[in-house]
Design an enzyme around this catalytic site. Structure first.
Site, mmCIF file in Angstrom:
data_model
loop_
_atom_site.group_PDB
_atom_site.id
_atom_site.type_symbol
_atom_site.label_atom_id
_atom_site.label_comp_id
_atom_site.label_asym_id
_atom_site.label_seq_id
_atom_site.Cartn_x
_atom_site.Cartn_y
_atom_site.Cartn_z
ATOM 1 C CE LYS A 98 41.581 43.403 39.390
ATOM 2 N NZ LYS A 98 40.971 44.715 39.594
HETATM 3 O O1 G3P Z 1 38.584 46.367 41.238
HETATM 4 C C1 G3P Z 1 37.563 45.474 41.561
HETATM 5 C C2 G3P Z 1 36.604 45.942 42.619
HETATM 6 O O2 G3P Z 1 37.284 46.604 43.622
HETATM 7 C C3 G3P Z 1 35.385 46.648 42.115
HETATM 8 O O3 G3P Z 1 34.642 47.261 43.133
HETATM 9 O O4 G3P Z 1 32.864 48.805 43.849
HETATM 10 O O5 G3P Z 1 32.875 47.957 41.473
HETATM 11 O O6 G3P Z 1 32.281 46.453 43.354
HETATM 12 P P1 G3P Z 1 33.094 47.643 42.940
#
Ligand code: G3P
Length: 217
Positions: free
Chosen positions: A87
């Protein structure tokens, strides 16, 4: 649409895997920190543990932000297990590194994507996945799902193989809308995946069926 779980929590990953609908896992430094994983060796062992639970792709994020550092870290992560997807953040050196990984057959997930232009660059560099963060766009009054639709059109126009991995999914409607829009993958918290099960008419209907079943048993 593939379902990935967006967590580094082994119990939640096992629960989703046991449900039989899990296609992969995404992690990020914040999710790893949330599980209290500290130190290089523990981080590496945690990725290995995740790969043992699931059959599909497991995204492991690099910390380096310079080209050489990203390549070194990414190659080491990719060597852990064929399931590992490196990633890489959507930055200039990240794009260069994605191009390099792509030439070496190493799978990549370009993360922190917030615009169609960024997604197009990642696809041109040969990213396996591109991760638009829909929830975080919604958080700043910008329609995250509109970005998924835009990227779908662009990738289809030119036949890019890069898969749209909708990230920052917060709830069931995000999942349903992603599926309608043709997102290849949605990476979701376990709560959102389990939320798809729920309907009061299902609960009421089952209750009535079970009551009536007693009448002929
Ligand atoms: O893995 C990246 C993403 O899915 C993060 O989500 O909820 O922290 O905006 P969030």
């Amino acid at each position: 649409m593939k379902f990935f779980i967006d967590t580094a929590n082994l119990e939640q990953i096992k629960e989703a895997q046991d449900l039989g609908v899990l296609d992969g896992v995404t992690t990020n430094p914040s999710l790893m920190a949330k599980e209290g994983i500290k130190g290089h060796e523990n981080v590496i062992n945690h990725y290995k543990a995740i790969c043992e639970i699931v059959d599909g792709d497991v995204s492991a994020e690099v910390i380096a932000t310079d080209y050489e550092g990203i390549v070194k870290e990414g190659e080491a992560l990719a060597a852990l297990n064929p399931q590992i997807v490196v990633k890489v953040p959507m930055i200039k050196d990240g794009i260069k590194a994605i191009k390099y990984f792509s030439s070496k057959g190493i799978k990549t997930n370009c993360t922190l994507v917030f615009s169609a232009g960024q997604a197009l660059l990642a696809a041109k560099a040969g990213a396996t996945y591109v991760s638009p963060f829909i929830g975080r766009l919604d958080d700043v009054s910008t329609d995250g799902l509109e970005l998924i639709a835009q990227i779908r059109i662009i990738f289809d126009n030119y036949g890019y193989d890069t898969q749209i991995l909708s990230a920052s999914v917060r709830h069931t409607m995000h999942i349903i809308k992603c599926a309608e829009l043709g997102s290849d993958v949605a990476t979701c918290p376990l709560s959102a995946i389990l939320g798809l099960l729920n309907h009061p008419l299902t609960d009421n209907g089952l209750k009535k069926f079970l009551e009536d079943a007693k009448k002929f048993q």
